[in-house]
Structure formats: structure tokens, C-alpha cells
Design an enzyme around this catalytic site. Structure first.
Site, PDB file in Angstrom:
ATOM      1  N   ASP A  99       1.081  -0.975  -0.079  1.00 14.39           N
ATOM      2  CA  ASP A  99       0.196   0.032  -0.373  1.00 14.39           C
ATOM      3  C   ASP A  99       1.013   1.045  -0.202  1.00 14.39           C
ATOM      4  OD1 ASP A  99      -2.347   1.676   0.244  1.00 14.39           O
ATOM      5  OD2 ASP A  99      -2.201   1.717   2.824  1.00 14.39           O
ATOM      6  N   ASP A 125      -2.542  -1.124   6.006  1.00  7.75           N
ATOM      7  CA  ASP A 125      -2.330  -0.158   6.722  1.00  7.75           C
ATOM      8  C   ASP A 125      -4.045   0.151   7.517  1.00  7.75           C
ATOM      9  OD1 ASP A 125      -2.126   2.049   5.695  1.00  7.75           O
ATOM     10  OD2 ASP A 125      -1.194   3.358   6.930  1.00  7.75           O
ATOM     11  N   ASP A 129      -7.475  -1.325   2.995  1.00  4.77           N
ATOM     12  CA  ASP A 129      -6.533  -2.507   3.249  1.00  4.77           C
ATOM     13  C   ASP A 129      -6.932  -4.095   3.606  1.00  4.77           C
ATOM     14  OD1 ASP A 129      -5.014  -0.888   1.640  1.00  4.77           O
ATOM     15  OD2 ASP A 129      -3.779  -0.401   3.138  1.00  4.77           O
TER      16      ASP A 129
END
Lengths: 853, 45
Positions: A547, A741, A745
Site C-alpha cells: 500500500d 495499514d 486494505d
């Protein structure tokens, strides 16, 4: 010492909050606790300042003991205690009580609360002094490991809301422990396990002592009478061991047989029963004088096996328990209360009350203050603010919202008070739907049978067949010894090297990982990360999705570029200390030391910026339009700077001093220092590394390029659902590791083969992930992958040793060459070897860095 | 050697007493939290 320290500390805390509201120019922070130091206590010419005598003493003691590093290790300095002004009225609500509190026989109430910011002995001490601070609190017991306090209070003398306010006042904002009932169940199970362990250990130890006497007696011609006596004594203890702690193996084996599933416990139970049964039979024979050797004396093997297996399971369960506890803690920290406005529609008198979020219904109006999370989805009715929606969108910049804008539950209100009309609450909110996706993702995961269990089950099954074969063959050759040899085979080849060493290696690896702040929820993650054996360098081992926000970058805003006069920085820092807007916070933090002098005439325009007077100089900091207005429309030499910043993907902030534009600051999300190196190492290990982000594609590509990831692998603008789809697609080609995080996600984390949540992540991602990395940066990820490989290497080595040993010992036993003495001696030696290898092996923390324990 | 008939049961009984003590302490919850008490020792009252 601590007793004396309490009073001044509390005074200082009080002063600190007063000062904060006073808009002081330059708060001096206490070197020990980080609170503001009262003006009268600031000592000129000293680099360290202290808010109270207690802190100063503590600071000196810590330094004298050579522990000064404590101050660097201290994470996320909480700063001054800032009262949120919450009334905690919902803690007195009837709904709250039925959910989270219980009443004992004396009429006292008891509730478990999670406390934030509790991490040391002083915290324990302070919180446990609560009965002294507040009349009516009967006791406060802290469980530091779980950040929990159990409060017992007398409802006639105080209320829980008052307790909560007091806890917040001393610096530990409470939230209800929502998993209290589940935890009570686990506590009972924990205790049972300990008791079983103790009984098994005591039996095994004593049986072993009897065996030593027997074996020693075998060499020094012990009288038959005493041999029989020791055999009976061993028999009694072994029966106790099997009937009490050993019952779990029989119960689970029976369950496996009934459900026709293969389980490791089936061969274990058979080996235990066969070993004990045969030993009991030979004991009877010995008593009748028909057996004068040590034949069939397997009691010690059986008792030690029960104990060893239980130890392995206990360690593993404990490890998983700790991981589960920390996730639940984070879950409980999500807002449990909302401030509902009653009578907002009628012109009548308005009333604001705190209610548990469970009570909110569509159409309610709630008030949300800066720094709080929105308790439900809704539409802004009144007020204007900035909202940090990073949990949902991954977008690091706060979004300005006004009347009519939609806000989502779980996002954070940043700048000012707003009122929101609830459009969806509880399970219907977008975040709740995402959480359900997470749960589904977790359920969809194929149940994998642990590697060693599988091998051990096959192995032990094979041994059963071989034992049958041995029995059959020896019945023809020498019927009187047939059963003896068969049992000897079962005992000597007992899969306990596998049954104990594999979980032990995993547990030790997870324990070491936890010490290095990597929380691994189960052995599966390690196994998957290690990948197939052929995963040599350069080969395709799978895909790692990273990410962007908070993973590759630091998350949140920071000062990335500064163009113009550097002397303006201290002025900006001083001015922006007055702001709690994310831009202001970033500037105040990154602009270095603030200018001395009092800031006056501070005015803030929402969506514009901040202006104020410092030492007679008028300073304006804010958006392009806002500062241009202040500069009279003349940009001068800085005209191009705004566009340049925008082109770099940064948010430009102008600085005007005394009517002239002197500098332009560029704010953005800074790439972590170790990211490029980490990506390079992961690629070298044979992983395909890609970026998967909800942020704008252009920004994602720019960030990816900085860490050495090509544009084709930089997937920007992905919604949570699209992220999930990307992970699913990549899974068809091989192993997928997702690193992220945010809530955005979470679904992808759960769906990936291994989900890794990174430092600073939100609770949803922690729940969905298999691994949580508690240290900032991407290097821990590299370490995790490498150490997982080493851990699996150790386990494979153990399996090879064990199979080799078992092959040799088994063959000898089948040939009838293993006497009871040898079987009893060799079996524990093989277990100890496997355990020794596990303990000494390089897994986490003691490998790459070359350091020992 | 016949002292063994007394010594061994006695040893087992003593071991059993310690075991019972341990089980009692587990059931009292003394092992529920093995971290916090270490910090409580700093309390001077």
C-alpha cells in the site's frame, strides 16, 4: 518517592491543560513526561526542563543507571494530557451496563476498561491509586499486558462516568472492554491448561526418578521385590497422568475418529495407550514372577511424552493468545459513544447527551468534536471542518467538508465541531460492510493443515502399519516376543520429535519476532512466507503488494520542500502551533524551532489558512488564494513556486510576512528512507513487488518510481473492492503478500495468502492481517520474509533429523534389536536433540544481524 | 531396603502436596497476569 511525586504531577497536569487553552507562545516540555512546564518552574540556561520534582528525580535516576536511551525508545510521545471534554455519560447508560458491567453479591459493580497510554510501572501505580482519588471506587486492578483495568465501584457513592473522567484526567482515556465475556472463557481455559501441565510434569518427573532406580537396579542386581514395587509406583503415576492431563489426547483422537478426519492426536493416543497398556501387562507379569527383566517398562516414556506434548501446545496457545489479545485491544478502542443532539429540529431548547453508538438510529443528529471519529455515516447539517478519511480511502490529505457533505463512520473529524444527521448506523455503515468483507475474506481462506502435523500424521500412520506388520511377522518367528517388539517400535519411533519440535520452533520464532515488534498470529504465515523450497534467488516466489500511504510513505503530511526564505521557518512554526489542522500540525513539527515571542491576533479561516502577529510582524500562512489576498495579489519571485509544488504532487502552502510572499512550502507524504532498499532486497529474493493504492494514479506512480517500482506495477486509484480483486487475480499465479495499514486494505489483507499490517495501521487492518509489524519502515518486512525462510529451514532440518533417527531406530526395533532400556533412553535423547536444534537455530533477530541471544 | 516402602510413598505425597499448592494458586488466578505484579513491587505502601 512515587507517593510524593503524585501531588505535584497532578498539579502540573492541571496547569498544563490550562496553559493549552491559553495559547501560550512556546510551551516548554518536561524532559521526562513531555507535559508543559509551568512558567514559574522554567529554569534559565538548562537544556532539560521538568514539570515537577518527581519527574526530575526520575530523569536523574534513569540517566544514572545508564538508561538514557529510554527517552529515545519512548514511542509516540503522547504529549500533554489534553482533556477531550467528554462527559462519558454513556458509561452510566442502562444499555452500557447490561453490555459491559456486572454486579456482585455485595451490590458492587464491576467493569473492565481498556486504557490508552498505560505502559509502565508508574502507570500501574497511578491507576491503582484510583480508590484514593475517588470516593466510591472500591478497587482498581491493572493488567498491564492487556492494557486493562478492572474497576469495582459502589454505585451509591460514585458513577462510572465519574471514574472514566477521572481516568482521563490522569492521562488514561478509558474505553469499555467489549470482549470481557470471551476473555473470561479463555482465562478458564488458560488455567486448565496450566493445571494439566503441572500434573503431567509432576507425574513425568517422578516416574522418571523411579525409572532411574529401575535402570540402575538392572545393572546392580536389584531384588525382584523392589522392581515390582517401582513398576507399580510408576504405573499409578502414569495412570494419573493419562487419566487427567492425557485425557485431552484421547478426547481429540476420539473426536477425529468419529468425524473421520486425520489428526495428529490419533497416533499419539494409540502410542500412549499401547505403551501404557503393554507396560501395565508386563507389570502384572512381573508381579506374578513371570517376567524378571525390564521388558515393557515404558512408563517413563509415556509420562514424559504426555508432558512434552502439553508443553509444546501450551507454548503455542499462549503465543496465539497474546496476538489475539492485542488485536482485541485495538478493536475496543473504536468509539463506543456518540454525542446525540436532542431537540435540534424544534426551536425548543437543545440537549446534548452521550449515548452508546449502539443506540443511534437513522435520523439522529450527532455532534462530533475535533479529534473524534464519526460514530455513524451521515450528512453534515451544521458546521464546516476537515475530515481525515485515511482509514477508508487511504488518502493522506484531510478533505474539507461543509453542510450537505457526506461523512463516513470511522473517519476522523479534524478541525472544528460539526453536526451530522445519521443516514446509516451500526451494521449498515460503510465501514461495517467493509469489516464484513474482511470476515468473509478470512473465512474463504482454505484451511491448511500444518506442514509438520501432516508429515507427523502420515509418519505415525505409517508406523502403525509397520507395528502391525512387525507383530504379524514376529508372531510366526517368536510369538512370545511379538507384542514386545511391536510396542518397542511404537515407543521408540514416537513422533514426539515432530510433535514437540515443530511447534516449539514456531513458538520460539514467533516469540523472538514479538520481541522485535513483529506480531505473527500463526505459524501459517511463516510457512507461507518461506514459500516452496525451490524459491531460490531470482525465481518467481510470488507477488508482494504494498500500500502507498503509511507503508511506502510515512503516512500523514510532512514538509517535503521549502522554497524561499529560510528565516521565515521559525515564524511559521510559532504560528502553526496554534492550529490543529493537519497542515498546521505538520508545519509546526517540521519547521524546526519556533520563534520566541508571543503570538497574538491569531485568526483562522476554514479552508484558507492562519494569520497572526509575532513580535510585531504580521505572518500569514495558508492556501494560494488566501496568501495572495494577504500579499495584495503580488506573487513576486515566488510566482512559479506554487505550480512547481503542485506538479511534484505536493500541497503548496504560501508564507506571507508583512505583506510580501517570502516562501512556499510543499507538503506531502514523504517516502520512508528504507523503502527503496527494502524493495530492492525483496526483488532480489524473487518477489514481484507492486504498489496497490487508493490514491490518485499520478501520485502513486511518482512514489513507486522513487522506490524503484515501475509504472506498470504502480496500481493507483483502486477502491477497497478493486484492491481485493487485484489480490484475488494475483493469487491465481502464486503466493500473494499484501502489506497495508488501512481499513481500505483490510479486505485485501484478509484475502491475500499473507496479510501484513504495518506500524501505525488501523485496527481493522490488524484484525485482518496475519502479521503486524510494529516497527516503522519496510525493513522489518524484509526481515520477516528472510527469518520465515530460516524458521522453515530449521523445521525441515528437524524433520530430516527426526525421520533419519526414526528410520534407523524403527528398523532396529522391527528387527527385535531394541531392548526396553535402549528404547527408553534413546527416545528422550532424540526429542532433546530436536528441541536443542530449535532453540539454537537462527530465526528471528539472531540471524541476519549475527547477534546472539 | 524395605525403607523404600515408606520413602517412596512419602516422596509422592510430598510432591502431591506441592502440586496441590500449585493447582490452588492457579485456580486463585495467580498466574492470570504474570506481568503487572512485577511492576507493583515499586509501590511502597
Amino acid at each position: 518517592m512515587l507517593t510524593e511525586a503524585l501531588a505535584p504531577t497532578r498539579e502540573a497536569r492541571g496547569e498544563a491543560s490550562e496553559q493549552a487553552s491559553e495559547a501560550c507562545a512556546l510551551p516548554v516540555r518536561c524532559a521526562h513526561c513531555g507535559l508543559a512546564v509551568a512558567r514559574g518552574l522554567v529554569r534559565e540556561g538548562r537544556s532539560e526542563q521538568f514539570c515537577c520534582h518527581g519527574c526530575e528525580t526520575a530523569y536523574e535516576v534513569i540517566h544514572r543507571c545508564g538508561l538514557g536511551r529510554y527517552y529515545q525508545m519512548r514511542e509516540g510521545s503522547e504529549g500533554a494530557v489534553r482533556s477531550s471534554g467528554r462527559s462519558y455519560a454513556e458509561f452510566d447508560d442502562a444499555t452500557f451496563r447490561t453490555l459491559y458491567a456486572t454486579r456482585d453479591a455485595r451490590g458492587l459493580w464491576r467493569a473492565e476498561l481498556y486504557l490508552t497510554g498505560m505502559h509502565c510501572a508508574a502507570c500501574v501505580w497511578l491507576v491503582e491509586r484510583l480508590p484514593r482519588l475517588l470516593d466510591g471506587v472500591v478497587s482498581a486492578r491493572v493488567d498491564l499486558g492487556r492494557s486493562l483495568v478492572v474497576i469495582t465501584w459502589d454505585d451509591a457513592r460514585t458513577r462510572l462516568s465519574e471514574v472514566a473522567r477521572e481516568l482521563e484526567a490522569i492521562g488514561y482515556p478509558p474505553s469499555p472492554a467489549r470482549d470481557a465475556k470471551a476473555r473470561a472463557g479463555r482465562r478458564v481455559e488458560d488455567r486448565r491448561q496450566l493445571v494439566r501441565l503441572a500434573v503431567a510434569g509432576a507425574c513425568a518427573g517422578n516416574v522418571m526418578l523411579f525409572s532411574i532406580a529401575l535402570y540402575a537396579g538392572a545393572f546392580s542386581a536389584m531384588e525382584q521385590e523392589y522392581r515390582v514395587f517401582f513398576r507399580w509406583a510408576s504405573l499409578v503415576l502414569t495412570v494419573v497422568s493419562l487419566a487427567w492431563p492425557g485425557r485431552v489426547f484421547f478426547a481429540s483422537a476420539w473426536y477425529a475418529i468419529r468425524t473421520r478426519s486425520a489428526h495428529f492426536d490419533v497416533p499419539i493416543a494409540l502410542a500412549l495407550a499401547a505403551g501404557a497398556g503393554w507396560a501395565a501387562w508386563t507389570t502384572v507379569l512381573a508381579t506374578l514372577g513371570l517376567e524378571t527383566t525390564l521388558r515393557g517398562s515404558y512408563f517413563d516414556s509415556v509420562a514424559v511424552l504426555v508432558f512434552a506434548l502439553l508443553v509444546g501446545r501450551f507454548l503455542q496457545a499462549r503465543q496465539q493468545r497474546q496476538a489475539a489479545d492485542s488485536v482485541e485491544l485495538l478493536f475496543s478502542l473504536t468509539p463506543g459513544a456518540a454525542r446525540r443532539v436532542r431537540g435540534a429540529d424544534e426551536e425548543a431548547e437543545e440537549r446534548v447527551e452521550e449515548v452508546p453508538v449502539e443506540n443511534l438510529v437513522v435520523g439522529d443528529v450527532v455532534e462530533v468534536r475535533p479529534g473524534e471519529c464519526f460514530p455513524a455515516d451521515g450528512e453534515v447539517e451544521k458546521g464546516q471542518s476537515a475530515v481525515d478519511a485515511a482509514v477508508l480511502t487511504g488518502e493522506s490529505r484531510a478533505v474539507e467538508v461543509g453542510v450537505g457533505a457526506n461523512v463516513a463512520a470511522g473517519t476522523t473529524n479534524v478541525t472544528s465541531v460539526v453536526r451530522v444527521r445519521v443516514s446509516a448506523a451500526g451494521e449498515a455503515t460503510r465501514i461495517a460492510k467493509l469489516m464484513r468483507l474482511v470476515e468473509e475474506g478470512a473465512r474463504r481462506r482454505a484451511p491448511i493443515v500444518e506442514f509438520a502435523d501432516k508429515v507427523a500424521a502420515y509418519f505415525a500412520g505409517g508406523m502403525l502399519v509397520l507395528a502391525g506388520l512387525t507383530l504379524g511377522v514376529w508372531l510366526f518367528v517368536e510369538p512370545s516376543r511379538a507384542l514386545d517388539h511391536a510396542v518397542a517400535l511404537l515407543v521408540v519411533t514416537c513422533p514426539c520429535a515432530l510433535g514437540l519440535a515443530t511447534p516449539l520452533t514456531m513458538t520460539i520464532a514467533m516469540g523472538r519476532a514479538a520481541k522485535r515488534r513483529m506480531l505473527i498470529k500463526g505459524g501459517e504465515a511463516i510457512q507461507r512466507l518461506a514459500g516452496p523450497k525451490q524459491g531460490q534467488a531470482g525465481r518467481n516466489r510470488g507477488t508482494i503488494f504494498l500500500d502507498k500511504t503509511g507503508t511506502i510513505t510515512q503516512g500523514g503530511l510532512s514538509l517535503a520542500a521549502w522554497e524561499g526564505a529560510a528565516w521565515a521557518k521559525p515564524l511559521v512554526a510559532a504560528l502553526e502551533r496554534q492550529s490543529n489542522h493537519p497542515v498546521g500540525v505538520a508545519l509546526a513539527r517540521d519547521c524546526g524551532p519556533a520563534a520566541a515571542g508571543v503570538v497574538t491576533d491569531v485568526t483562522m479561516r476554514v479552508g484558507g489558512g492562519l494569520s497572526g502577529v509575532i513580535d510585531g510582524r504580521r505572518v500569514v500562512v495558508g492556501s494560494r488564494g488566501f496568501v495572495m489576498e494577504a500579499a495584495g495579489g503580488a506573487a513576486g519571485a515566488m510566482a512559479g513556486a506554487f505550480d512547481a509544488m503542485t506538479r511534484r504532487g505536493l500541497t503548496p502552502v504560501g508564507v506571507v510576512v508583512d505583506g510580501a510572499l517570502v516562501a512556499v512550502a510543499g507538503l506531502g507524504d514523504v517516502v520512508r528512507e528504507d523503502a527503496a532498499a527494502a524493495v530492492a532486497r525483496l526483488k532480489a529474493m524473487g518477489y514481484r513487488v507492486a504498489v496497490l493504492s487508493g490514491d490518485e494514479a499520478r501520485v502513486v506512480e511518482a512514489v513507486a518510481a522513487k522506490v524503484g517500482i515501475g509504472a506498470s506495477e504502480a496500481l493507483g486509484g483502486r477502491s477497497p473492492e478493486q484492491k481485493l480483486a487485484a489480490v484475488e487475480a494475483a493469487k491465481r499465479e502464486g503466493l500473494v503478500v499484501m502489506v497495508g495499514d488501512g481499513v481500505n486494505d483490510a479486505a485485501a489483507l484478509a484475502a491475500a495468502d499473507v496479510g501484513v499490517a504495518v506500524h501505525g495501521g488501523v485496527e481493522a487492518s490488524l484484525a485482518a492481517a496475519d502479521v503486524y509489524l510494529g516497527r516503522a519502515g519496510l525493513m522489518p518486512l524484509v526481515e520477516l520474509v528472510e527469518a520465515s525462510g530460516r524458521t522453515m529451514g530449521t523445521i525441515r532440518r528437524n524433520l530430516v533429523i527426526s525421520v533419519f533417527y526414526n528410520g534407523v531406530a524403527g528398523a532396529l526395533a522391527m528387527l527385535g534389536l531394541v531392548s526396553p532400556l535402549v528404547a527408553a533412553l534413546v527416545m528422550p535423547v532424540s526429542s532433546l536433540t530436536a528441541v536443542g536444534v530449535s532453540m539454537r537455530s537462527r530465526t528471528f533477530g539472531n540471524g541476519a544481524e549475527g547477534g546472539g541471544e | 531396603m524395605s525403607v523404600l516402602y515408606i520413602a517412596v510413598p512419602l516422596a509422592v505425597v510430598i510432591a502431591g502436596a506441592f502440586l496441590a499448592g500449585f493447582i490452588w494458586s492457579v485456580r486463585r488466578g495467580q498466574y492470570d497476569d504474570v506481568e503487572t505484579p512485577a511492576h507493583r513491587m515499586l509501590d511502597d505502601d
